[in-house]
Scaffold this motif. Structure first.
Motif, short mmCIF file in Angstrom:
data_model
loop_
_atom_site.label_atom_id
_atom_site.label_comp_id
_atom_site.label_asym_id
_atom_site.label_seq_id
_atom_site.Cartn_x
_atom_site.Cartn_y
_atom_site.Cartn_z
N VAL A 51 5.40 -12.88 5.70
CA VAL A 51 6.10 -11.74 6.25
C VAL A 51 7.04 -12.31 7.10
O VAL A 51 8.14 -11.51 7.28
N ASP A 73 11.27 -2.69 12.54
CA ASP A 73 10.58 -2.36 13.38
C ASP A 73 11.18 -3.11 14.77
O ASP A 73 11.20 -2.55 15.75
N PRO A 79 -6.07 -1.98 11.62
CA PRO A 79 -5.00 -2.61 11.18
C PRO A 79 -5.13 -3.54 10.00
O PRO A 79 -6.29 -3.75 9.62
N GLY A 80 -3.92 -3.82 9.26
CA GLY A 80 -4.13 -4.90 8.50
C GLY A 80 -2.61 -5.72 8.41
O GLY A 80 -1.62 -4.97 8.89
N SER A 81 -2.68 -6.48 7.45
CA SER A 81 -1.55 -7.29 7.25
C SER A 81 -0.13 -6.53 6.43
O SER A 81 -0.69 -5.58 5.58
N PRO A 82 0.69 -6.45 6.92
CA PRO A 82 1.98 -5.87 6.06
C PRO A 82 2.22 -6.17 4.74
O PRO A 82 2.74 -5.30 3.88
N VAL A 83 1.55 -7.54 4.43
CA VAL A 83 1.64 -7.52 2.93
C VAL A 83 0.86 -6.54 2.04
O VAL A 83 0.87 -6.67 0.61
N ASN A 141 -1.29 0.99 9.77
CA ASN A 141 -0.32 0.32 10.74
C ASN A 141 0.44 1.31 11.30
O ASN A 141 0.76 1.28 12.61
N LEU A 189 -6.19 1.35 18.06
CA LEU A 189 -6.46 0.20 16.89
C LEU A 189 -7.57 -0.31 17.23
O LEU A 189 -8.40 -0.38 18.35
N GLU A 226 -10.65 -2.73 16.11
CA GLU A 226 -11.42 -3.86 15.00
C GLU A 226 -12.85 -3.95 15.23
O GLU A 226 -13.46 -4.85 14.51
N ALA A 270 -0.20 -15.10 3.84
CA ALA A 270 0.48 -13.63 4.13
C ALA A 270 1.59 -13.56 5.37
O ALA A 270 2.55 -13.18 5.31
N ILE A 311 2.53 -8.90 14.78
CA ILE A 311 2.47 -8.15 13.45
C ILE A 311 0.78 -8.05 13.40
O ILE A 311 0.04 -8.93 13.70
N PRO A 312 0.50 -7.01 12.81
CA PRO A 312 -1.12 -6.71 12.86
C PRO A 312 -1.66 -7.32 11.50
O PRO A 312 -0.98 -7.97 10.74
N GLY A 313 -2.90 -7.51 11.62
CA GLY A 313 -3.74 -8.24 10.96
C GLY A 313 -5.27 -7.61 10.50
O GLY A 313 -5.60 -7.01 11.36
N SER A 314 -5.87 -7.91 9.63
CA SER A 314 -7.26 -7.33 9.19
C SER A 314 -7.99 -7.97 10.36
O SER A 314 -7.98 -9.18 10.62
N LEU A 372 4.23 -2.73 17.10
CA LEU A 372 3.60 -2.97 15.88
C LEU A 372 4.58 -3.34 14.81
O LEU A 372 5.72 -2.68 14.63
N VAL A 373 4.69 -4.67 14.33
CA VAL A 373 5.97 -4.86 13.66
C VAL A 373 5.49 -5.04 11.93
O VAL A 373 4.49 -5.81 11.76
N GLU A 374 6.09 -4.41 11.10
CA GLU A 374 5.53 -4.83 9.54
C GLU A 374 6.90 -5.25 9.01
O GLU A 374 6.99 -5.78 8.03
N ARG A 429 1.04 2.70 15.24
CA ARG A 429 2.23 2.80 15.65
C ARG A 429 2.71 3.93 16.47
O ARG A 429 3.40 4.07 17.47
N ASN A 462 -3.56 -8.35 16.91
CA ASN A 462 -4.10 -6.91 17.29
C ASN A 462 -4.36 -6.53 18.73
O ASN A 462 -4.05 -5.42 18.95
#
Lengths: 373, 373
Positions: free
Chosen positions: B132, B282, A255-259, A267, A276, A278, B128, B254-257, B276-278, A271, B267
């Protein structure tokens, strides 16, 4: 396809000639093999089949001398050829719908039949994604998972380098001898020595854009699952994920940040049900179950031509115009054509085979065909 | 609990006195209400119940004068009190296992019964995540979703600010008048004017660490779902996610790295089934279905004392030592105690109620109790 039968040099040469002949793709290859029993007979039949499909000028059959030259080049390079029916050929790859009938390999062939995870991702990956990928690939490698990737910049390079010691497979888009990208020429050389390199394209082929989706199906095809490390929408990595799904392989995504637009693809995979990821543990936890699952038998070719072997030519002549009228540039499932007509399935398959050899139709993933306008 | 009944000023005062009395938490409050029919009778019974539970010195019953003072302070501040049975009280909050019997509110009370999404996240959020969150909260706000949060630094602030125009609810940890954190005093004031502020703690209370988990259950309690924007492992935001889940609310994350420890929590939520929300879309896609689902009836108090109302005191005296011997500092489900003994459930509930009022046991989420050593 007969499984686990070693070919004689002569037979392997016929396989190579057949797949290198004009308009013969992997699916057609195995249909011809099924219909004619062996590659040599199929080669003999090619001109007549193409003519029946409407081909005006003769189909180009790959000559024996060119095939011999290709084999010699690969052997001089230190590689060898593997046919899909042979024991050293990756069993998982033999099970996809369209395995390459013949691949060139260089390096440690035993890696091809170990537990493999494919790793794909953006060439312009973020430093974070590269760092995570390297860590995961290294840990998987330490847990006896062989890492397969495509030798590209970014994610691919990180994955190969992390797994160089533990075992890595590079599937290249061009010929096995062609160093691409240039900056990874050394890495390619290292993998030839410490890992294994696979190529579907003929020796000496300069990789082109159209080769890469075909290359990607091999990365997922030899693998139990594919890790997508970072992927923007409509990227090649997402195509690989789709291929892997169609091949029934596991999908893993970081996964990664939506930005970050480079995380949009992964992502979205998560979904839609991808695991997922890590850490390597997240992958090992899934592979633990996949590895003990018995491998299913290869399901190619799924369609039999029946006991008669050859469909009645008269019937084929009557059915051909009807079938062509049903085809369009939009791909349609062959099963749907069979449902919509009263013709015998063997007749339909024969006609499609001939049309393909004549260069008039194109095959698509999902057992679909479209007409070439 | 009788629903949708407006209380007289006198009755509301009794509710306030009962919940502010020593050892009375929300669950005990509603059990007392169920057992004695109204707050006034319950207040009268408190000393005897606590004595039976083993209380040596008299239980502190909240005085009428102090309750009057609290109501006056809130009214002077421009706020008002809402009891859980009243129409303006948030219906969704009334449905959790332990709603605050009385809350202080200031601002636009009509927001409390609209479609609300709770937003929680780290105070030291990444730029970030803040970006978001702001974007999502703004878009939800434009789609008639009221945003609830906790007025903290970081994520909370971003969520409130984005939704200030469309409607936002701040649930504060201390008294409704207490500006906390200091740097958000202006924002708190703005929300009092443009949105709505809720407090469970008495007027003038300085917020303390132990107040925040209780505050968080209100954020999720008034909401259809909760968005966790960024959360490190063992953070308050993850506690809120757990509370929301126990309350049957939707969880969005919200996912992240993986390289960012602040994304570990979200995550992990996604891995365990959170949406999962971007983008706001969503969330709206899920809320669309949640909103049309009929709200279930409040299920508090779940346990009835039976028709007799009062359990036999003699039986209670016999059962008490046995029940106490079964309790330990490890929380156990009340249902389990009922299963493991032959005593009538009403007897067990009565004994637990008395023990709690005596300050000898503690209630936990999931209808569990533990003994205080």
């Amino acid at each position: 396809m007969e499984k686990l039968k070693e070919l004689s040099a002569e037979e392997r040469l016929c396989w190579l000639r057949l797949i290198r002949s004009e308009n013969v793709g992997p699916i057609t290859f195995f249909q011809l093999l099924s219909r004619f029993g062996n590659a040599e007979s199929a080669l003999d039949a090619l001109p007549e089949l193409a003519r029946r499909g409407g081909r005006k000028k003769p189909i180009k059959v790959f000559s024996k001398s060119r095939a011999e030259m290709e084999v010699q080049s690969i052997e001089a390079f230190g590689g060898s050829m593997l046919a899909a029916c042979e024991t050293d050929y990756p069993l998982a790859l033999a099970m996809i719908a369209d395995p390459p009938p013949v691949i060139a390999v260089k390096g440690h062939k035993h890696l091809l039949n170990q537990d493999i995870l494919g790793v794909v991702g953006a060439r312009n990956a973020s430093a974070a994604a590269i760092r995570v990928t390297h860590k995961i690939a290294k840990e998987l490698s330490e847990n006896n998972i062989v890492i397969a990737s495509g030798l590209a910049r970014g994610i691919d390079t990180a994955a190969h380098q992390a797994a160089l010691f533990g075992g890595t497979i590079a599937v290249v888009g061009g010929g096995i001898d062609y160093p691409y990208p240039r900056e990874n020429a050394n890495l390619q050389q290292q993998i030839c020595e410490q890992g294994c390199v696979i190529a579907e394209q003929p020796f000496g082929t300069v990789p082109q854009a159209r080769h890469f989706p075909r290359r990607n199906r091999i990365i997922s095809g030899i693998s139990l699952g594919v890790l997508i490390a970072e992927a923007s929408p409509r990227s090649g990595s997402l195509i690989t994920a789709r291929l892997a799904l169609e091949q029934g392989r596991e999908i893993f995504a970081i996964p990664g940040s939506p930005v970050d637009p480079r995380a949009k693809g992964t992502n979205n995979l998560i979904r839609n049900g991808a695991t997922l990821v890590e850490s390597a543990e997240d992958i090992l936890a899934v592979l633990k179950y996949v590895r003990i699952r018995p491998l299913k038998e290869p399901d190619i070719p799924t369609q039999s031509f029946g006991h008669s072997g050859l469909a009645d030519e008269q019937e084929a002549n009557m059915a051909r115009p009807h079938l062509i009228s049903l085809l369009s540039p939009t791909p349609i499932e062959i099963d749907e054509l069979i449902r919509q007509t009263d013709w015998h399935p063997a007749t339909i398959l024969t006609i499609l085979l001939e049309l393909e050899l004549a260069g008039r139709i194109e095959r698509h993933i999902g057992n679909r065909v479209s007409i070439i306008e």
